[in-house]
Design a protein around this motif. Structure first.
Motif, mmCIF file in Angstrom:
data_model
loop_
_atom_site.group_PDB
_atom_site.id
_atom_site.type_symbol
_atom_site.label_atom_id
_atom_site.label_comp_id
_atom_site.label_asym_id
_atom_site.label_seq_id
_atom_site.Cartn_x
_atom_site.Cartn_y
_atom_site.Cartn_z
ATOM 1 N N GLY A 74 0.796 -1.222 0.000
ATOM 2 C CA GLY A 74 0.000 0.000 0.000
ATOM 3 C C GLY A 74 0.827 1.268 0.000
ATOM 4 O O GLY A 74 1.038 1.859 1.040
ATOM 5 N N GLY A 75 1.323 1.659 -1.155
ATOM 6 C CA GLY A 75 2.078 2.900 -1.258
ATOM 7 C C GLY A 75 3.338 2.906 -0.428
ATOM 8 O O GLY A 75 3.517 3.740 0.451
ATOM 9 N N VAL A 76 4.240 1.989 -0.708
ATOM 10 C CA VAL A 76 5.468 1.815 0.065
ATOM 11 C C VAL A 76 6.518 2.847 -0.356
ATOM 12 O O VAL A 76 6.758 3.041 -1.540
ATOM 13 N N THR A 77 7.135 3.484 0.626
ATOM 14 C CA THR A 77 8.252 4.393 0.383
ATOM 15 C C THR A 77 9.391 3.992 1.304
ATOM 16 O O THR A 77 9.186 3.792 2.496
ATOM 17 N N ILE A 78 10.584 3.861 0.730
ATOM 18 C CA ILE A 78 11.795 3.595 1.510
ATOM 19 C C ILE A 78 12.731 4.771 1.277
ATOM 20 O O ILE A 78 12.987 5.143 0.129
ATOM 21 N N GLU B 117 9.889 4.375 -4.242
ATOM 22 C CA GLU B 117 8.468 4.136 -4.042
ATOM 23 C C GLU B 117 8.046 2.935 -4.860
ATOM 24 O O GLU B 117 8.568 2.711 -5.951
ATOM 25 N N ALA B 118 7.061 2.169 -4.351
ATOM 26 C CA ALA B 118 6.536 1.008 -5.061
ATOM 27 C C ALA B 118 5.201 0.613 -4.448
ATOM 28 O O ALA B 118 4.802 1.140 -3.416
ATOM 29 N N ARG B 119 4.548 -0.367 -5.067
ATOM 30 C CA ARG B 119 3.300 -0.884 -4.518
ATOM 31 C C ARG B 119 3.550 -1.804 -3.330
ATOM 32 O O ARG B 119 2.798 -1.811 -2.372
ATOM 33 N N GLU B 120 4.635 -2.612 -3.425
ATOM 34 C CA GLU B 120 4.956 -3.591 -2.376
ATOM 35 C C GLU B 120 6.461 -3.658 -2.167
ATOM 36 O O GLU B 120 7.228 -3.343 -3.072
ATOM 37 N N ALA B 121 6.847 -4.119 -0.976
ATOM 38 C CA ALA B 121 8.261 -4.348 -0.692
ATOM 39 C C ALA B 121 8.396 -5.477 0.312
ATOM 40 O O ALA B 121 7.579 -5.604 1.222
ATOM 41 N N ILE C 271 15.527 -9.262 6.657
ATOM 42 C CA ILE C 271 16.452 -8.613 7.583
ATOM 43 C C ILE C 271 17.854 -9.227 7.552
ATOM 44 O O ILE C 271 18.840 -8.519 7.405
ATOM 45 N N ALA C 272 17.963 -10.540 7.682
ATOM 46 C CA ALA C 272 19.278 -11.192 7.787
ATOM 47 C C ALA C 272 20.163 -10.929 6.569
ATOM 48 O O ALA C 272 21.356 -10.668 6.708
ATOM 49 N N SER C 273 19.586 -10.980 5.386
ATOM 50 C CA SER C 273 20.378 -10.778 4.169
ATOM 51 C C SER C 273 20.542 -9.307 3.818
ATOM 52 O O SER C 273 21.425 -8.939 3.040
ATOM 53 N N GLY C 274 19.656 -8.447 4.352
ATOM 54 C CA GLY C 274 19.704 -7.029 4.018
ATOM 55 C C GLY C 274 19.171 -6.743 2.624
ATOM 56 O O GLY C 274 19.453 -5.693 2.056
ATOM 57 N N ILE C 275 18.376 -7.655 2.078
ATOM 58 C CA ILE C 275 17.828 -7.495 0.723
ATOM 59 C C ILE C 275 16.399 -6.967 0.795
ATOM 60 O O ILE C 275 15.562 -7.503 1.511
ATOM 61 N N VAL C 276 16.135 -5.915 0.029
ATOM 62 C CA VAL C 276 14.790 -5.368 -0.127
ATOM 63 C C VAL C 276 14.403 -5.550 -1.582
ATOM 64 O O VAL C 276 15.140 -5.149 -2.483
ATOM 65 N N VAL C 277 13.227 -6.163 -1.816
ATOM 66 C CA VAL C 277 12.710 -6.311 -3.179
ATOM 67 C C VAL C 277 11.432 -5.491 -3.264
ATOM 68 O O VAL C 277 10.457 -5.785 -2.565
ATOM 69 N N MET C 278 11.459 -4.458 -4.103
ATOM 70 C CA MET C 278 10.305 -3.598 -4.305
ATOM 71 C C MET C 278 9.699 -3.909 -5.664
ATOM 72 O O MET C 278 10.431 -4.036 -6.652
ATOM 73 N N THR C 279 8.369 -4.031 -5.723
ATOM 74 C CA THR C 279 7.707 -4.365 -6.985
ATOM 75 C C THR C 279 6.502 -3.469 -7.228
ATOM 76 O O THR C 279 5.888 -2.977 -6.294
ATOM 77 N N GLY C 280 6.181 -3.297 -8.504
ATOM 78 C CA GLY C 280 5.006 -2.556 -8.916
ATOM 79 C C GLY C 280 5.254 -1.067 -9.049
ATOM 80 O O GLY C 280 5.284 -0.361 -8.058
ATOM 81 N N ASP C 281 5.441 -0.598 -10.272
ATOM 82 C CA ASP C 281 5.612 0.833 -10.548
ATOM 83 C C ASP C 281 6.649 1.477 -9.626
ATOM 84 O O ASP C 281 6.369 2.435 -8.909
ATOM 85 N N VAL C 282 7.850 0.959 -9.673
ATOM 86 C CA VAL C 282 8.925 1.425 -8.797
ATOM 87 C C VAL C 282 9.521 2.722 -9.351
ATOM 88 O O VAL C 282 9.753 2.854 -10.551
ATOM 89 N N LEU C 283 9.748 3.668 -8.461
ATOM 90 C CA LEU C 283 10.403 4.923 -8.807
ATOM 91 C C LEU C 283 11.486 5.192 -7.776
ATOM 92 O O LEU C 283 11.206 5.267 -6.582
ATOM 93 N N LEU C 284 12.726 5.324 -8.238
ATOM 94 C CA LEU C 284 13.857 5.643 -7.378
ATOM 95 C C LEU C 284 14.316 7.048 -7.700
ATOM 96 O O LEU C 284 14.513 7.385 -8.871
ATOM 97 N N THR C 285 14.459 7.886 -6.674
ATOM 98 C CA THR C 285 14.994 9.225 -6.876
ATOM 99 C C THR C 285 16.273 9.364 -6.076
ATOM 100 O O THR C 285 16.360 8.925 -4.937
ATOM 101 N N GLN C 286 17.248 9.972 -6.723
ATOM 102 C CA GLN C 286 18.536 10.267 -6.103
ATOM 103 C C GLN C 286 18.852 11.705 -6.474
ATOM 104 O O GLN C 286 19.294 11.971 -7.585
ATOM 105 N N GLY C 287 18.583 12.625 -5.547
ATOM 106 C CA GLY C 287 18.738 14.046 -5.857
ATOM 107 C C GLY C 287 17.779 14.414 -6.973
ATOM 108 O O GLY C 287 16.609 14.025 -6.941
#
Length: 164
Positions: A95-99, A107-111, A115-131
Motif C-alpha cells: 500500500g504505497g510503500v516508500t523507503i 516508491e513502489a506498490r509492495e516491498a 532482515i538477515a540478508s539485508g535485501i529489499v525487493v520492491m515491486t510494482g511501478d517502482v520509482l527511485l529518486t537520487q537528488g
C-alpha cells in the motif's frame, strides 16, 4: 558491475538515442540506502494485530518502520518472525510503500525486506529518486549491506543535464 547513477543516466540516455529503446535492467549504486541491518527495527502504526499461531504481526494504518537512518512507510506491514519467535525474519510492506535514507528514496506498490540478508525487493511501478535524478521500472532489488541495487522491467530514467 555496478555503475553510479550519474554514469548510468548518461549510458541510458545515449543508449536510448542510439537504439530508440530503454534497457530492461539497470544496476545502480545506492550509497544513501546502505544500511546496518543489525540495528534495532522500530515500528509505529495506528493498529497492531498479532497471530501467535503463524508467528506474524500486522501493523496497519500510517505505518512507519525505522532502522538507523532508513525509513519505510506503508499502509500495512506484516512482520514474519524467525523460528525462535523473537527475531524478525521479514517485513512485507503493502500500500504505497516508500523507503528512504538520506538523499535516496524509492516508491513502489509492495516491498519485502529480509532482515538477515539485508535485501529489499520492491515491486510494482517502482520509482527511485537520487537528488534531481530518477529511474523507474517494475522491480528494484536493493542490497542494503553493499549499498547497491538492480532495477528491472522496462527501465527508464530522467536526468538533469549538468546537474548529475
Amino acid at each position: 558491475m555496478t555503475f553510479s547513477l550519474r554514469k548510468l543516466v548518461l549510458v541510458a540516455a545515449f543508449g536510448a538515442l542510439a537504439t530508440g529503446a530503454f534497457a530492461q535492467q539497470a544496476k545502480v549504486a545506492f550509497g544513501g540506502l546502505k544500511q546496518d541491518t543489525t540495528l534495532p527495527v522500530e515500528v509505529q502504526a495506528d493498529q497492531l494485530s498479532v497471530n501467535n499461531a503463524d508467528g506474524t504481526a500486522i501493523f496497519s494504518g500510517n505505518v512507519l518502520v525505522g532502522q538507523g537512518e532508513m525509513r519505510i512507510s506503508a499502509a500495512e506491514v506484516k512482520v514474519k518472525y524467525g523460528a525462535d519467535g523473537k527475531s524478525i525474519d521479514q517485513l512485507l510492506a503493502t500500500g504505497g510503500v516508500t523507503i528512504s535514507n538520506l538523499a535516496d528514496a524509492a516508491e513502489a506498490r509492495e516491498a519485502i525486506y529480509t532482515i538477515a540478508s539485508g535485501i529489499v525487493v520492491m515491486t510494482g511501478d517502482v520509482l527511485l529518486t537520487q537528488g534531481p535524478s530518477a529511474i523507474a521500472g517494475q522491480k528494484l532489488t536493493i542490497d542494503l549491506k553493499a549499498g547497491t541495487g538492480t532495477m528491472e522491467g522496462r527501465v527508464s530514467t530522467t536526468f538533469v543535464p549538468g546537474g548529475n
